[in-house]
Scaffold this active site. Structure first.
Site, PDB file in Angstrom:
ATOM      1  N   SER A  25      -3.511  -7.469   2.632  1.00  0.00           N
ATOM      2  CA  SER A  25      -3.757  -7.412   4.072  1.00  0.00           C
ATOM      3  C   SER A  25      -4.200  -8.773   4.596  1.00  0.00           C
ATOM      4  O   SER A  25      -3.816  -9.178   5.692  1.00  0.00           O
ATOM      5  CB  SER A  25      -4.810  -6.351   4.396  1.00  0.00           C
ATOM      6  OG  SER A  25      -4.325  -5.066   4.098  1.00  0.00           O
TER       7      SER A  25
ATOM      8  N   ARG B  85      -1.836  -5.680  -8.288  1.00  0.00           N
ATOM      9  CA  ARG B  85      -0.712  -6.553  -7.967  1.00  0.00           C
ATOM     10  C   ARG B  85      -0.409  -7.506  -9.106  1.00  0.00           C
ATOM     11  O   ARG B  85       0.731  -7.807  -9.389  1.00  0.00           O
ATOM     12  CB  ARG B  85      -1.018  -7.356  -6.700  1.00  0.00           C
ATOM     13  CG  ARG B  85      -1.148  -6.502  -5.463  1.00  0.00           C
ATOM     14  CD  ARG B  85      -1.688  -7.305  -4.335  1.00  0.00           C
ATOM     15  NE  ARG B  85      -3.064  -7.694  -4.681  1.00  0.00           N
ATOM     16  CZ  ARG B  85      -3.965  -8.113  -3.825  1.00  0.00           C
ATOM     17  NH1 ARG B  85      -3.667  -8.238  -2.578  1.00  0.00           N
ATOM     18  NH2 ARG B  85      -5.182  -8.421  -4.219  1.00  0.00           N
TER      19      ARG B  85
ATOM     20  N   LYS C 217     -16.406  -7.136   5.020  1.00  0.00           N
ATOM     21  CA  LYS C 217     -15.193  -7.556   5.718  1.00  0.00           C
ATOM     22  C   LYS C 217     -15.341  -7.321   7.217  1.00  0.00           C
ATOM     23  O   LYS C 217     -16.022  -6.401   7.637  1.00  0.00           O
ATOM     24  CB  LYS C 217     -13.978  -6.771   5.211  1.00  0.00           C
ATOM     25  CG  LYS C 217     -13.595  -7.075   3.774  1.00  0.00           C
ATOM     26  CD  LYS C 217     -12.324  -6.342   3.377  1.00  0.00           C
ATOM     27  CE  LYS C 217     -11.921  -6.687   1.958  1.00  0.00           C
ATOM     28  NZ  LYS C 217     -10.682  -6.021   1.570  1.00  0.00           N
TER      29      LYS C 217
ATOM     30  N   HIS D  85       0.842  -1.205   0.000  1.00  0.00           N
ATOM     31  CA  HIS D  85       0.000   0.000   0.000  1.00  0.00           C
ATOM     32  C   HIS D  85       0.876   1.254   0.000  1.00  0.00           C
ATOM     33  O   HIS D  85       0.630   2.209  -0.749  1.00  0.00           O
ATOM     34  CB  HIS D  85      -0.889   0.059   1.255  1.00  0.00           C
ATOM     35  CG  HIS D  85      -1.924  -0.993   1.338  1.00  0.00           C
ATOM     36  ND1 HIS D  85      -2.101  -1.758   2.475  1.00  0.00           N
ATOM     37  CD2 HIS D  85      -2.872  -1.400   0.456  1.00  0.00           C
ATOM     38  CE1 HIS D  85      -3.101  -2.596   2.288  1.00  0.00           C
ATOM     39  NE2 HIS D  85      -3.588  -2.398   1.069  1.00  0.00           N
TER      40      HIS D  85
END
Length: 163
Positions: A129, A91, A42, A18
């Site tokens: 994460s 990514r 989440k 990040h």
């Protein structure tokens, strides 16, 4: 010209991947707002306030970066603070489909707000994460993947949750 870009995410916790995106964006835009958002899908390990504090600390050396939080539609938040674009990190190719779908919906919701994608440094291409939390939970070595203070807070939180 886009002067202010918003980098939204749950950042639970913030990773060096990040921060790679934030630092590079800080070199490209006048203002970067890192915006922690409430994601109803989440269950975060850290509160929104904790995540904001961690991001404040992680970005304190970047004069043109601010940290905020919000809930609701990202496009509405970006518009409300005078932002011109949403910044998203990629990514791998596997991220693109979901990000493209989200960018298309955001464009539908507010045609004045662009989405800008930055590829993360390849050394962080595997990093998320979720991966960090799982590795930390099983006592994996994540020291080089998150800021030192995040590593410490994460280990404390996991230890407290296991008791």
């Amino acid at each position: 010209m886009i002067n202010k870009v918003v980098y939204p995410g749950s950042f639970d916790p913030v990773t060096n991947g990040h921060l790679d995106i934030v630092e590079r964006a800080a070199n490209m835009f006048d203002q970067v707002v890192v915006a922690v958002f409430f994601n109803p899908n989440k269950e975060p390990i850290f509160s929104m306030e904790e995540r904001v504090k961690m991001l404040d600390l992680a970005t304190e050396s970047l004069d043109n970066v601010t940290v905020d939080s919000f809930s609701g539609l990202t496009t509405k938040y970006v518009h409300s603070i005078g932002g011109g674009a949403i910044l998203r990190g990629l990514r791998a190719v596997s991220d693109f489909e979901g990000e493209f779908q989200m960018a298309s919906m955001n464009k539908h919701l507010d045609e004045d707000i662009e989405t800008i994608f930055l590829m993360t440094d390849t050394k962080y291409a595997f990093l998320s994460s979720s991966v960090i939390k799982e590795a930390a939970y099983f006592d994996g070595d994540i020291k080089e993947l998150v800021p030192k203070f995040v590593y410490k807070k994460l280990k404390e939180r996991i230890t407290n949750n296991q008791e």
